[in-house]
Design a protein around this motif. Sequence first.
Motif, PDB file in Angstrom:
ATOM      1  N   GLN A   1       0.820  -1.211   0.000  1.00  0.00           N
ATOM      2  CA  GLN A   1       0.000   0.000   0.000  1.00  0.00           C
ATOM      3  C   GLN A   1       0.862   1.273   0.000  1.00  0.00           C
ATOM      4  O   GLN A   1       0.487   2.277  -0.610  1.00  0.00           O
ATOM      5  CB  GLN A   1      -0.930  -0.002   1.220  1.00  0.00           C
TER       6      GLN A   1
ATOM      7  N   LEU B   1      -5.884   1.610   4.437  1.00  0.00           N
ATOM      8  CA  LEU B   1      -5.555   0.208   4.684  1.00  0.00           C
ATOM      9  C   LEU B   1      -6.835  -0.592   4.909  1.00  0.00           C
ATOM     10  O   LEU B   1      -7.922  -0.018   4.970  1.00  0.00           O
ATOM     11  CB  LEU B   1      -4.638   0.103   5.912  1.00  0.00           C
TER      12      LEU B   1
ATOM     13  N   GLN C   1       0.196   3.788  -2.987  1.00  0.00           N
ATOM     14  CA  GLN C   1      -0.385   5.092  -2.635  1.00  0.00           C
ATOM     15  C   GLN C   1       0.643   6.223  -2.602  1.00  0.00           C
ATOM     16  O   GLN C   1       0.271   7.393  -2.599  1.00  0.00           O
ATOM     17  CB  GLN C   1      -1.101   4.988  -1.285  1.00  0.00           C
TER      18      GLN C   1
END
Length: 296
Positions: A188, A202, A192
Motif C-alpha cells: 500500500q 488500509l 499510494q
Amino acid sequence: MEWVKKTGVIASMILISGAIGHNIADKKAEVKEVKKERYFPAKIDFAGEKAPLNISDVHERLDRELLVNANLDATTVLIIKRANRAFPVIEPILKKYGIPDDFKYLAVIESGLVNVVSPAGARGVWQFMPDTGKERGLEINDIVDERYHLAKSTEAACKYLQSAYAKFGSWTLAAASYNGGFGGVNKQITFQGVTNYYDLLLTDETARYVFRILALKEIMQHPVSYNFTVLPTELYPVIPVKTVDVTASIPDLAVFAKEQGINYKVLKIHNPWLRDRKLTVADGKKYTMEIPLSGY
C-alpha cells in the motif's frame, strides 16, 4: 366562572412552562455531565511519533476506539488488573531489545494479556501463527509451544519489530505491519505513494489497529479520566516463583508437580507452554519451569 377558567388555564400553562424549564435545565446538566465523562486527549503519540489529531479523520478514528474501550467496562478493568502482573515481564524485554515501551499496549489489544487462540490459529499473548513463531525462534510442537511462554514470545515479538522498524523506519508502521504484515503494508505504501500510517488507506482491521493501541494506552495511563477506578489491592499481584531447570524427560507432569510441592493445575498455570502430560527432553536440551512459592 369564565375568569376562574382562564385563571386555571394560565396556572396550568405556568406549571407546564416551569416543568419545561426544569427539563431544559436538567438536560443542560446532563450534557455537561456527558461532556465531563467523555474525556478526549489534547495530544497523543505512539512510541514518540505524534498522532495528527488536527486531521478530522484521525480524530474521529481515535474517538471511536476510546468510546468503544471506555464502555467495555469489565473487559477493560480485567486488562488493567492483568497488566500489573504481565507488564513487569514484558517491559524489561522490550527495553533489552531497544523496542519502545508503548509496544506493551500492542500485546494488550492482541490478546487482553491472556493466552488466547484466534480462529486463524494464532496463539498466546502476542498471537503468533506457527510459521511466524518458528521463524522468530519459538519451539512449537505437540509437547512444547513457546507461543504460550510470555517471556520467550515477547522476545520473538521484539525480533519481528526490530525487522519491521528497519524496513519502514517508523514505529507506527512497524506496529501496523504486526497486523497487516510486511508485504501488505509495503504494497500500500508503494501504490499510494505515502509513507505515513495516518495517510494510508488500509484494510479496516489494520486501519483501526494503531488507534486501538493508542486508545488502550490512553485509558490505561489515565484510567480515572475514563471512569475506571481500580484500587491497588484489586490489581493481580506478581506471584513469587523459583525456577527449576529440567534436562531429562518427565514421563508424568502430575507426579513431577507433587514432587515440587504443588499440583498439576498450578504447574500448568505457571508453565502454559507445556502442552502435554509429559515433557520429552532431547539430549543437550534444557527447559526452565516456574514453581510458585506462594499464592496457592
